[in-house]
Design an enzyme around this catalytic site. Structure first.
Site, PDB file in Angstrom:
ATOM      1  CD  GLU A 195     -65.253-134.332  16.096  1.00 46.42           C
ATOM      2  OE1 GLU A 195     -65.248-134.034  17.300  1.00 46.42           O
ATOM      3  OE2 GLU A 195     -64.721-135.364  15.647  1.00 46.42           O
ATOM      4  CD  GLU A 318     -60.939-134.935  13.257  1.00 45.97           C
ATOM      5  OE1 GLU A 318     -61.020-135.615  14.307  1.00 45.97           O
ATOM      6  OE2 GLU A 318     -61.159-133.707  13.222  1.00 45.97           O
TER       7      GLU A 318
HETATM    8  O1  AHR Z   1     -58.144-135.694  16.567  1.00 47.32           O
HETATM    9  C1  AHR Z   1     -58.465-135.249  17.829  1.00 47.32           C
HETATM   10  C2  AHR Z   1     -59.867-134.670  17.885  1.00 47.32           C
HETATM   11  O2  AHR Z   1     -60.793-135.661  17.590  1.00 47.32           O
HETATM   12  C3  AHR Z   1     -60.197-133.596  16.890  1.00 47.32           C
HETATM   13  O3  AHR Z   1     -59.732-132.350  17.300  1.00 47.32           O
HETATM   14  C4  AHR Z   1     -61.685-133.630  16.861  1.00 47.32           C
HETATM   15  O4  AHR Z   1     -62.218-133.165  15.664  1.00 47.32           O
HETATM   16  C5  AHR Z   1     -62.002-135.087  17.143  1.00 47.32           C
HETATM   17  O5  AHR Z   1     -62.942-135.229  18.132  1.00 47.32           O
END
Ligand code: AHR
Length: 515
Positions: A195, A318
């Site tokens: 990110e 994610e």
């Molecule tokens: O999954 C929680 C958080 O969500 C992670 O650390 C981040 O990459 C995303 O914003």
């Protein structure tokens, strides 16, 4: 909420002597596609966040909780049964605060830090590189390391790769040996930051592109290990991020680009409870989750335009549901329960992922234990498997199987969001001569009569059939009540001249193996 009436062509079929009305038809195009569903679509994500690592995966060798070399035994065994293909670590946002050298060597000498992203918890680094890579090795999981660009140096990242993968006489390989590990590990997947547009450094895509090239230059392939370097990709609808990275990084060492998409009501304000929701909330959430198809399609379109030969993979590293934390828990630990609704979310996502594997080569649900849409929840002594775990376990038949084209003719439920929710959804795959069908009924009240038809020889024998359902979509497994939602044998089917007719209970997931 309006029901969309869809004309079901072929929804009346003759079964023996009677005409039977169907609610949905799955037409299977048996010829096959030659496309393999990458096992990595079923990947996991482990982050130093709340009780994911400590108390989840790791309790330490001296713990009174039964453990294997410090790994929590109940969780270890559950992950083994799940056939996890790949696991990402150590973050997430944590990755860009992580300095790997603090997490090697004798436990008592390891550095510590405040986990500023996640609740200000003390991180004692007792779970570090050796603990993660050894866990992967023991479970046959491919490790996916997320490197620190935000607050780490090029040298630090370069030395981490040398430490893990060099077999030569190099300073880092010698340090690894001094720490008790003679042989290098195999590490394929390496993320250059996480990110980068947010917690990973608040960068612009142009600036990050240059950093990717710079950091990537010093990540070397040692001892036959070939790194698959992954650029920190976009969030949800940020198509410009993908476009800029594709423009700048194709042919510059980027093997993959990531994408994050969470099923969440919004980032500002309450996200709703995991276990308390109305029927309207349920359909809204399903509609939000399936919107991922449009998001994937649009990112892939940009990739196709700027990488015609398809060299760069898309990795959804994610994804999953994100609700308010469970009452009374640390808001920074993101601990949430998991109901039958989450099981339906998981199944619908897989049905979408399976269709895009030409580009989509990996997906990692957040997070494996005790955080967002987790597989497993633990307390001091007990462990529960969530409904999402059961979907991952039932669906692992699709890992590395040939994707079989199918169409699902079904009604849809409209919500305020753009995507109407299919009442029935399905995936078909083939492996080792067996056909696997997974089916979802999203309807909360109605059992769905489904007809599966084949345009070839069809199937003549059902080898196994299981269903995951529960009387109430709000049901979940909890400590002391671990088996409220679990798969059981499914019997509500019959074979009909090469096809199958089945009745899916309301709000259910069914997986069949047939020949
Ligand atoms: O999954 C929680 C958080 O969500 C992670 O650390 C981040 O990459 C995303 O914003």
């Amino acid at each position: 909420m309006k029901k969309l009436m869809i004309l079901l062509a072929g929804a009346f079929l003759s079964a023996g002597t009677s005409l039977l009305a169907q609610d949905a038809t799955v037409r299977v195009h048996e010829a096959g596609t030659g496309v393999t569903i990458p096992a990595e679509i079923y990947g996991q994500f482990s982050e130093h966040l709340g009780r994911c690592i400590y108390g989840g995966l790791w309790v330490g060798k001296d713990s009174s909780v039964p453990n294997i070399e410090g790994y929590r035994k109940d969780v270890f065994d559950a992950l083994k049964a799940l056939k996890v293909p790949v696991m990402r670590w150590p973050g997430g946002c944590f990755a860009d605060d992580y300095h790997w050298m603090d997490g090697i060597g004798p436990q008592e000498k390891r550095g510590y830090l405040t986990n500023t992203n996640w609740g200000g918890t003390l991180e004692d680094n007792s779970f570090g590189t050796h603990e993660f890579l050894n866990l992967c090795e023991l479970l046959g999981i491919q490790p996916y390391i997320s490197g620190n660009v935000g607050s780490g140096s090029v040298q630090e990242m370069s030395q981490w790769v040398e430490y893990m993968t060099s077999d030569a006489k190099t300073p880092m390989a010698d340090l690894r040996r001094a720490n008790g590990r003679e042989e290098p590990w195999k590490v394929k997947y390496f993320g250059i930051g996480n990110e980068a547009w947010g917690c990973g450094g608040n960068m612009t895509p142009e600036y990050y592109s240059d950093l990717f090239r710079r950091y990537g230059t010093y990540l070397h392939d040692y001892a036959g290990n070939r790194l698959f370097k992954i650029a920190s990709g976009a969030s949800d609808y940020d198509y410009n991020w993908t476009r800029v990275l594709m423009r700048n990084l194709v042919g510059k060492g980027m093997a993959g680009i990531s994408l994050h998409y969470y099923t969440v009501t919004g980032w500002n304000g309450p996200k709703g409870a995991a276990t308390k929701f109305s029927d309207k909330d349920y359909y809204w959430l399903l509609s939000k989750t399936i919107e991922i198809e449009d998001v994937l399609r649009k990112h892939i379109e940009i990739m196709d335009e700027l990488d015609r030969s398809g060299r760069v993979a898309l990795l959804l590293d994610e994804w999953g549901t994100w609700y308010d934390v469970e009452p009374g828990t640390n808001p920074g630990h993101l601990y949430q329960q998991n109901t039958m609704r989450d099981a339906i979310v998981a199944a619908l996502n897989f049905d979408i992922f399976h269709k895009y594997t030409r580009r989509l080569k990996m997906a990692n649900i957040a997070q494996v234990v005790n955080v967002l849409q987790s597989m497993i929840l633990t307390n001091e002594t007990e462990m529960v498997l969530t409904p999402t775990y059961h979907v991952f376990e039932m669906y692992n038949v699709h890992q590395d199987a040939e994707f079989i084209e199918s169409e699902c003719l079904t009604g849809h439920v409209k919500t305020e969001r753009p995507c109407a929710v299919p009442e029935v959804d399905a995936t078909v795959s083939r492996k080792d001569g067996e056909m696997h069908l997974s089916l979802v009924n999203t309807d909360l009240k109605k059992a769905m009569k489904v007809s599966v038809t084949f345009d070839g020889d069809g199937v003549s024998k059902i080898l196994s059939a299981r269903v995951l359902t529960s009387g109430d979509v709000h049901d979940y497994n909890d400590f002391g009540k671990p088996d409220v939602v679990k798969p059981v044998a499914f019997k509500d089917y019959k074979l009909t001249r090469g096809g199958i007719e089945l009745t899916l209970p309301p709000c259910s997931v069914v997986v069949l193996a047939a020949k």
